[in-house]
Enzyme design. Structure first.
Site, PDB file in Angstrom:
ATOM      1  N   HIS A 120       3.634  -9.791  13.663  1.00 21.76           N
ATOM      2  CA  HIS A 120       4.461  -8.906  14.479  1.00 21.76           C
ATOM      3  C   HIS A 120       5.872  -9.493  14.607  1.00 21.76           C
ATOM      4  O   HIS A 120       6.072 -10.506  15.270  1.00 21.76           O
ATOM      5  CB  HIS A 120       3.798  -8.787  15.852  1.00 21.76           C
ATOM      6  N   GLU A 128       5.652  -7.670   9.374  1.00 25.10           N
ATOM      7  CA  GLU A 128       6.293  -6.470   9.912  1.00 25.10           C
ATOM      8  C   GLU A 128       7.822  -6.521   9.879  1.00 25.10           C
ATOM      9  O   GLU A 128       8.415  -7.575  10.124  1.00 25.10           O
ATOM     10  CB  GLU A 128       5.866  -6.266  11.372  1.00 25.10           C
ATOM     11  N   ASP A 140      10.917  -4.167  11.673  1.00 19.80           N
ATOM     12  CA  ASP A 140      11.445  -3.030  12.428  1.00 19.80           C
ATOM     13  C   ASP A 140      12.814  -2.731  11.836  1.00 19.80           C
ATOM     14  O   ASP A 140      13.609  -3.655  11.612  1.00 19.80           O
ATOM     15  CB  ASP A 140      11.588  -3.382  13.911  1.00 19.80           C
ATOM     16  N   HIS A 189      14.501  -5.234  16.093  1.00 21.55           N
ATOM     17  CA  HIS A 189      13.537  -4.427  16.842  1.00 21.55           C
ATOM     18  C   HIS A 189      14.173  -3.230  17.543  1.00 21.55           C
ATOM     19  O   HIS A 189      13.565  -2.179  17.670  1.00 21.55           O
ATOM     20  CB  HIS A 189      12.798  -5.279  17.878  1.00 21.55           C
ATOM     21  N   GLU A 237       8.597  -0.505  10.026  1.00 24.70           N
ATOM     22  CA  GLU A 237       8.600   0.560  11.034  1.00 24.70           C
ATOM     23  C   GLU A 237       9.962   1.231  11.070  1.00 24.70           C
ATOM     24  O   GLU A 237      10.997   0.566  11.226  1.00 24.70           O
ATOM     25  CB  GLU A 237       8.298  -0.003  12.437  1.00 24.70           C
TER      26      GLU A 237
HETATM   27 CA    CA Z   1       7.361  -2.670  15.483  1.00 25.49          CA
END
Ligand code: CA
Length: 351
Positions: A44, A71, A73, A86, A179
């Protein structure tokens, strides 16, 4: 000898099983879940328990700790670069207040989209903090100290090159888990972040290696647009994950008809762990929901967030206990974690 890494198995399954691709729905229900039967460790924001989130060092550390997916973002800069952060604000992880004091909007916030990539490069990134009366306080006290060493904002392309480079030099097959952040906000600023992200994915071959990528978003209508309009027009497809938060906007997905709808455009869900075990549960007396069962019945994989050793729910005795509840007892398919090392260790010694 340890068995092959899940990401390798995934890649192999997709390569050898041309009739079992995810997106053409050849497999349904539990058969489809079985494609991802290995438990996935998703780093994460990187190994963010140890290094400032979304910096390349945090990603390299997650890689070295054995994460199966890492991950990203994603938000857009003023000059349309996809960068890894993020928030679409810069306030909580950079020194933007010091470097560009007069560039805040009327609401006092500094927006990534108001800065070119060259300007973003000037900023130092640090551990996440709260700012009050000019005083910075770390969100996680025990983590990497504020404003130490040297960390910078990276582009999505640079991060992919880091992970693909490590895949080559180590022989492993670690995947990416990008994401798309705030598509409606970006649209309001005249930008199409989804198209920008898909272009980068395609340029780096992720439309052809489906075992190595999941694309996630909270915005259900944007995911449907990606599936129905952008994939056909860009001649590509990757597995999609519908993120689910605890707010009222996500309630519809928590009943069978809603989950069936999600399964019509997505391949998995990424729910808050609070949607699976109610946060006021006590140890030994968990109040679990039927969310995982609902999703599995529709053939969706379930990757809840966020598993942190330093922010445990009250019902978990320690971090391993939390993993046991979700991975063994409830049977989720993977977890988003700030601590990839502890999670890999748990899976390798317990599952
Ligand atoms: Ca995320």
């Amino acid at each position: 000898m340890k068995s092959a890494r899940p990401a390798v198995l995934l890649a192999t399954m997709f390569l050898v099983g041309c009739v079992v691709t995810v997106n053409d729905r050849v497999l349904v229900g539990k058969e489809r879940v079985a494609l991802w039967q290995e438990k996935l460790v998703i780093a994460h924001r990187g190994a963010s328990g140890y290094l400032p989130e979304h910096t390349l060092p945090a990603k390299a550390m997650a890689y070295a700790q054995g994460a199966h997916f890492i991950e990203q973002d994603l938000v857009l800069s003023k000059d349309d670069h996809v960068v890894v952060l993020h928030d679409h604000h810069l306030d909580s992880v950079t020194n933007v207040h010091d470097v560009f004091p007069d560039r805040a909007r009327a609401d006092g916030r500094y927006y990534v989209i108001d800065f070119t990539l060259v300007e973003l490069r000037e900023l130092a990134v640090s551990e996440r903090f709260k700012l009050s009366d000019g005083e910075k306080t770390a969100v996680f006290e025990q983590r990497f100290p504020l404003e130490k060493s040297s960390f910078r904002i990276a582009t999505f392309a640079e991060e992919i090159e880091l992970i693909q480079g490590l895949n080559r030099s180590t022989g492993r097959a670690v995947g990416i888990y990008p994401e798309i952040k705030s598509p409606a906000f970006h649209r309001g600023e005249g930008k199409d972040i989804s198209v920008a992200v898909l272009k980068v994915l395609k340029a780096y071959g992720y439309d052809e290696q489906q075992g190595s990528v999941f694309l996630q978003c909270f915005d259900a209508s944007e995911l449907q647009r990606i599936r129905d309009e952008l994939f056909p027009s860009m001649n590509m497809t990757v597995p999609l994950v519908q993120l689910l938060g605890t707010g009222p906007a996500f309630r519809a997905a928590l009943i069978p008809a809603g989950m069936k709808k999600v399964a019509s455009y997505a391949d998995g869900i990424g729910p808050s762990m609070q949607l699976i075990v109610e946060p006021d549960s006590v140890a030994g007396k968990l109040k679990t929901t039927n969310l995982v069962q609902l999703a599995h019945d529709q053939g969706l994989v379930v990757h809840p967030y966020t598993f942190r050793r330093d922010l445990l729910p009250a019902y978990a005795n320690d971090y391993d206990d939390l993993l046991e509840i979700f991975l063994d007892d409830i049977g989720v398919d993977g977890v988003f974690t700030d601590f990839p090392d502890l999670t890999v260790e748990y899976i390798e010694s317990n599952l």
